[in-house]
Design an enzyme around this catalytic site. Sequence first.
Site, PDB file in Angstrom:
ATOM      1  N   CYS A   9      30.575  42.007  38.407  1.00  0.00           N
ATOM      2  CA  CYS A   9      30.854  43.233  37.657  1.00  0.00           C
ATOM      3  C   CYS A   9      32.133  43.877  38.210  1.00  0.00           C
ATOM      4  O   CYS A   9      32.244  44.095  39.421  1.00  0.00           O
ATOM      5  CB  CYS A   9      29.684  44.197  37.786  1.00  0.00           C
ATOM      6  N   CYS A  23      31.071  47.370  40.053  1.00  0.00           N
ATOM      7  CA  CYS A  23      30.243  47.504  41.258  1.00  0.00           C
ATOM      8  C   CYS A  23      30.075  46.192  42.032  1.00  0.00           C
ATOM      9  O   CYS A  23      29.391  46.168  43.053  1.00  0.00           O
ATOM     10  CB  CYS A  23      28.865  48.055  40.878  1.00  0.00           C
ATOM     11  N   CYS A  50      25.629  44.375  33.279  1.00  0.00           N
ATOM     12  CA  CYS A  50      25.360  44.537  34.706  1.00  0.00           C
ATOM     13  C   CYS A  50      24.055  45.311  34.867  1.00  0.00           C
ATOM     14  O   CYS A  50      23.974  46.482  34.461  1.00  0.00           O
ATOM     15  CB  CYS A  50      26.505  45.277  35.392  1.00  0.00           C
ATOM     16  N   CYS A  88      24.835  48.739  37.343  1.00  0.00           N
ATOM     17  CA  CYS A  88      25.567  49.961  36.995  1.00  0.00           C
ATOM     18  C   CYS A  88      25.665  50.211  35.493  1.00  0.00           C
ATOM     19  O   CYS A  88      26.176  51.250  35.071  1.00  0.00           O
ATOM     20  CB  CYS A  88      26.971  49.924  37.588  1.00  0.00           C
ATOM     21  N   ASP A 142      48.666  22.154  42.578  1.00  0.00           N
ATOM     22  CA  ASP A 142      47.384  21.971  43.267  1.00  0.00           C
ATOM     23  C   ASP A 142      46.440  21.230  42.332  1.00  0.00           C
ATOM     24  O   ASP A 142      46.106  21.712  41.256  1.00  0.00           O
ATOM     25  CB  ASP A 142      46.815  23.347  43.627  1.00  0.00           C
TER      26      ASP A 142
END
Length: 448
Positions: free
Chosen positions: A207, A210, A229, A232, A357
């Site tokens: 989230c 939070c 979430c 929150c 990479d």
Amino acid sequence: MSIKSAVATLTGKSSYWFLHNVLKGGSSFPGKIAEKIDPAVLKHLAAGYEVIIVTGTNGKTLTTSLIVKVLSQQYDNILTNPTGSNMTQGIVTAFLAHRSMRQPKKLAILEVDEANVAPICRYIKPKAFVLTNIFRDQMDRYGEIYTTYQKILDGIKLAPEATVIMNGDAPIFASQDIPNPKIYYGFQTTPGTRDLKARVNTDGVLCPRCNHILHYHELTYANLGDYFCPNCGFHRPKLDQIITKVNDMTPTSSTFTIADQPITINIGGMYNIYNALAAYTVGNFYHLAPDKIRQGFAYDEKVFGRQEVITMGDKKITLILVKNPVGLNQVLDLLKTEKHDFSLGVLLNANYADGIDTSWIWDGDFEGLPKDKIKAYLAGGERSDDIDFRLKVANVPEAKLVHVQGMEPVLGELKKMPTQQIYVLATYTAMLQLRKAMANEKLIKTGF
């Protein structure tokens, strides 16, 4: 127009003519020359155009193409950059190459590299941004996903009146508030009462408010879906355009429903349904009737390297660009829908345009390949050792695996494959190299 802009435009147009009529190529060099003469030449070239910028990690090229097809049902002579040359010099070249017609409204639909949104918006004030998704990609160049999104936001902040048309299923796009008008698109194919979690190695599932792990009422793929979430209350925004049903998916087509409208596109994969939904949303933004939007989707024209089908003798090679873990896994899922036997080639390069990479190949679920249907494998490209080893770790039978160094032997090995259908997954520069080899053998018109 200033003298500097006039000279830059004339020089750029002349170089474009020479490159394409004499040397048969060049999608960014004319723009590079023009920008060298006048760094602000784009401001002059784009004057009078209503611009839509399409950006994000995956799906930019196809989404741009679909938007052009849709809007072409109502508007003539749309400017775009179909080769995927999406940095500033490529955008300048697209304007230099375009032959504008006298018409009430001039449209430019531009695929733009995430890091180039802000530089372009210094000279262009778009009518709308279309945001597809943000996934981990080319870490050496973009960094983490929130760094990438910030590069896009830096451009959006330069055009606060532009409408932002974005994938509502991507949590990152609701992570920061922006003053722009917003339109969200996404999936809602279930009642929304389930409580699901994404796979443990999925990016972007914390989230943004939070840092609690996000949950989902519906998951489409990776971290996309009807997220919320439980800690929150952060949740997916209300969607404006919705996929309500996925009816059928094959390697070459997808059928789905948007607002009770049945839609078919001639390309496979869940990720491409999102691209079509983005284009549908843009069509709706321009007040096109659903029937006109459907007509735009009816074209069976494959986009450069995006499930492009190339005939080689009695074989059909489907060329698919792969460049990051999420996109790779979506393509590997697409292969599972193939009903017939096929062969598989994977070509890996690690140049700047690919990302230097190559560790991302270890996040690809090669272990889940439908090995009963795959009769032969090929590992190639400049980093052929890496992809050869990855396939062996995924328990690909060594007796079925051919390992070739570089690009030159690839076409010869593809001709020896035992099946009519061959899928070739290639990184960007590997795809260009293969297409050049195909052009040399007259299998396609040009390598670029």
